[in-house]
Structure formats: structure tokens, C-alpha cells
Design a protein around this motif. Structure first.
Motif, mmCIF file in Angstrom:
data_model
loop_
_atom_site.group_PDB
_atom_site.id
_atom_site.type_symbol
_atom_site.label_atom_id
_atom_site.label_comp_id
_atom_site.label_asym_id
_atom_site.label_seq_id
_atom_site.Cartn_x
_atom_site.Cartn_y
_atom_site.Cartn_z
ATOM 1 N N ASP A 29 31.711 -32.265 -12.631
ATOM 2 C CA ASP A 29 32.127 -32.944 -12.874
ATOM 3 C C ASP A 29 33.977 -33.438 -12.772
ATOM 4 N N ASN A 60 24.873 -33.589 -2.563
ATOM 5 C CA ASN A 60 23.788 -34.714 -2.959
ATOM 6 C C ASN A 60 23.350 -35.083 -4.127
ATOM 7 N N GLU A 61 24.296 -35.071 -5.625
ATOM 8 C CA GLU A 61 24.207 -35.265 -6.419
ATOM 9 C C GLU A 61 24.690 -36.992 -6.191
ATOM 10 N N LEU A 62 25.938 -37.504 -6.390
ATOM 11 C CA LEU A 62 25.926 -38.916 -6.566
ATOM 12 C C LEU A 62 26.842 -39.641 -5.559
ATOM 13 N N GLY A 64 28.000 -42.101 -4.513
ATOM 14 C CA GLY A 64 29.306 -43.031 -5.080
ATOM 15 C C GLY A 64 30.542 -41.863 -4.520
ATOM 16 N N ASP A 65 29.915 -40.505 -4.995
ATOM 17 C CA ASP A 65 30.843 -39.573 -4.666
ATOM 18 C C ASP A 65 30.998 -39.413 -2.794
ATOM 19 N N SER A 89 25.052 -37.914 2.169
ATOM 20 C CA SER A 89 24.626 -39.470 1.372
ATOM 21 C C SER A 89 23.773 -40.046 1.485
#
Length: 90
Positions: A29, A60-62, A64-65, A89
Motif C-alpha cells: 500500500d 496481481n493485487e488490484l 486499478g494499480d 492485470s
């Protein structure tokens, strides 16, 4: 009694030392937020570097990132990197 208090003090001290270590999610984060700020400030190179560091911690967390990372790469005219990030993504 003093012996028990000493043991409790030692255990509490050890626990506080370990609780100060950041988790993978906290590190992720922090890097993503730095990337977002750099992106907003149009410092796309640093933004992309921060996003890539974050993706190494948690891939591959979010989605949008990855979008912002790909947009950073596009601003740097690195179309291949942008394409890789979009594919990752998915």
C-alpha cells in the motif's frame, strides 16, 4: 513476584518489537500510494518504479494499480511495458 513481572516485561517488549515490522500489505500500500502521488505530480518514472516494487511484493493485487502503472509507462512512451502490465492485470 518480581520474576513474573520481569518475564511479562520481556515478553511485552519482544511483542512490541515484532509488531512494528510492516506486513506485505502495508509495504504494498505504501509503494502504491507513493506511485499514485508521483503519477499525479507527473513524475511517471518514479511512479512506475514504485508500482513495480509493489507488484514484486504482491502480484496481481488490484487491477486499478496496474492501470496507473501502465499509464505511467505510456507517458514514458514505453509501449511494451504498458502492454505487459495490462496483460498481467488480466
Amino acid at each position: 513476584m518480581k520474576k513474573y513481572l520481569l518475564i511479562i516485561f520481556i515478553l511485552t517488549s519482544i511483542n512490541s518489537v515484532f509488531s512494528q515490522e510492516k506486513t506485505k500489505f502495508e509495504k504494498y500500500d505504501e509503494l502504491v500510494w507513493c506511485g499514485m502521488i508521483q503519477y499525479k505530480n507527473q513524475n511517471y518514472k518514479l511512479a512506475l518504479e514504485n508500482f513495480e516494487k509493489a507488484f514484486k511484493i504482491i502480484p496481481n493485487e488490484l487491477v486499478g494499480d496496474y492501470f496507473y502503472a501502465a499509464a505511467s509507462a505510456l507517458h514514458l512512451e514505453d509501449n511494451e511495458k504498458a502492454k505487459e502490465l495490462v496483460i498481467e492485470s488480466i
